[in-house]
Design a protein around this motif. Structure first.
Motif, mmCIF file in Angstrom:
data_model
loop_
_atom_site.group_PDB
_atom_site.id
_atom_site.type_symbol
_atom_site.label_atom_id
_atom_site.label_comp_id
_atom_site.label_asym_id
_atom_site.label_seq_id
_atom_site.Cartn_x
_atom_site.Cartn_y
_atom_site.Cartn_z
ATOM 1 N N VAL A 35 33.980 8.489 -11.892
ATOM 2 C CA VAL A 35 33.131 8.551 -13.075
ATOM 3 C C VAL A 35 32.105 9.651 -12.867
ATOM 4 N N TYR A 36 31.823 10.381 -13.927
ATOM 5 C CA TYR A 36 30.917 11.511 -13.855
ATOM 6 C C TYR A 36 29.720 11.301 -14.762
ATOM 7 N N LEU A 37 28.633 11.930 -14.402
ATOM 8 C CA LEU A 37 27.458 11.972 -15.257
ATOM 9 C C LEU A 37 27.003 13.417 -15.347
ATOM 10 N N GLN A 38 27.281 14.035 -16.482
ATOM 11 C CA GLN A 38 26.822 15.394 -16.732
ATOM 12 C C GLN A 38 25.415 15.327 -17.284
ATOM 13 N N MET A 39 24.481 15.926 -16.583
ATOM 14 C CA MET A 39 23.085 15.871 -16.947
ATOM 15 C C MET A 39 22.620 17.267 -17.333
ATOM 16 N N ASN A 40 22.263 17.433 -18.584
ATOM 17 C CA ASN A 40 21.774 18.706 -19.100
ATOM 18 C C ASN A 40 20.327 18.575 -19.537
ATOM 19 N N SER A 41 19.684 19.711 -19.695
ATOM 20 C CA SER A 41 18.292 19.742 -20.153
ATOM 21 C C SER A 41 17.425 18.797 -19.336
ATOM 22 N N LEU A 42 17.556 18.883 -18.044
ATOM 23 C CA LEU A 42 16.852 17.960 -17.161
ATOM 24 C C LEU A 42 15.341 18.145 -17.238
ATOM 25 N N LYS A 43 14.651 17.033 -17.122
ATOM 26 C CA LYS A 43 13.201 16.989 -17.177
ATOM 27 C C LYS A 43 12.664 16.442 -15.862
ATOM 28 N N PRO A 44 11.426 16.775 -15.515
ATOM 29 C CA PRO A 44 10.859 16.216 -14.282
ATOM 30 C C PRO A 44 10.918 14.696 -14.232
ATOM 31 N N GLU A 45 10.794 14.041 -15.377
ATOM 32 C CA GLU A 45 10.848 12.593 -15.403
ATOM 33 C C GLU A 45 12.237 12.031 -15.124
ATOM 34 N N ASP A 46 13.244 12.896 -15.042
ATOM 35 C CA ASP A 46 14.576 12.467 -14.638
ATOM 36 C C ASP A 46 14.703 12.343 -13.122
ATOM 37 N N THR A 47 13.709 12.799 -12.402
ATOM 38 C CA THR A 47 13.729 12.718 -10.944
ATOM 39 C C THR A 47 13.844 11.267 -10.501
ATOM 40 N N ALA A 48 14.858 10.984 -9.704
ATOM 41 C CA ALA A 48 15.105 9.615 -9.257
ATOM 42 C C ALA A 48 16.294 9.607 -8.319
ATOM 43 N N ILE A 49 16.485 8.481 -7.671
ATOM 44 C CA ILE A 49 17.738 8.225 -6.993
ATOM 45 C C ILE A 49 18.680 7.619 -8.019
ATOM 46 N N TYR A 50 19.841 8.200 -8.162
ATOM 47 C CA TYR A 50 20.826 7.736 -9.128
ATOM 48 C C TYR A 50 21.894 6.923 -8.416
ATOM 49 N N TYR A 51 22.130 5.720 -8.920
ATOM 50 C CA TYR A 51 23.068 4.789 -8.323
ATOM 51 C C TYR A 51 24.262 4.563 -9.239
#
Length: 126
Positions: A79-95
């Motif tokens: 499974v994939y997660l394409q993340m575009n237009s990233l913002k500083p608030e997206d900073t995290a550990i992704y599980y």
């Protein structure tokens, strides 16, 4: 019985993109949901996106709609997660997450997750 291994995290500038991958192995289930959660420092783990076994049903947190896209390969092994237009608030550990069952709703609601990956760190600089 299900192992989940995330990859693809890293450091990007605001406005940039990353593609996360979650490789699943182990026992097969007929119906299930896979998806992504994230946890930022000092915050609770939150739902990000999910996709069911067929790929027909997807769901996103309001905070990432229009920016993130969840997808899967034909065998549902990755499974994939394409993340575009990233913002500083997206900073995290992704599980990466796996939930047995017919409905995608329990994962979107944070009711239960049967298996977790160990996480991959995404850092978005301002």
């Amino acid at each position: 019985q299900v192992q989940l291994v995330e990859s693809g995290g890293g450091l990007v500038q605001a406005g940039g993109s990353l593609r996360l991958s979650c490789a699943a192995s182990g026992r097969s289930f007929s119906t299930y949901t896979m998806g992504w959660f994230r946890q930022a420092p000092g915050k609770e783990r939150e739902f990000v996106a999910a996709i069911n076994w067929s790929g027909r049903d997807t769901a996103y947190a309001d905070s990432v709609k229009g920016r993130f896209t969840i997808s899967r390969d034909s065998a549902m092994s990755t499974v994939y997660l394409q993340m575009n237009s990233l913002k500083p608030e997206d900073t995290a550990i992704y599980y990466c997450a796996f939930d047995r069952g017919y409905s995608i709703a329990p994962m979107t609601q944070g009711v239960a997750v049967d298996y977790w990956g160990k996480g991959t760190l995404v850092t978005v600089s301002a």
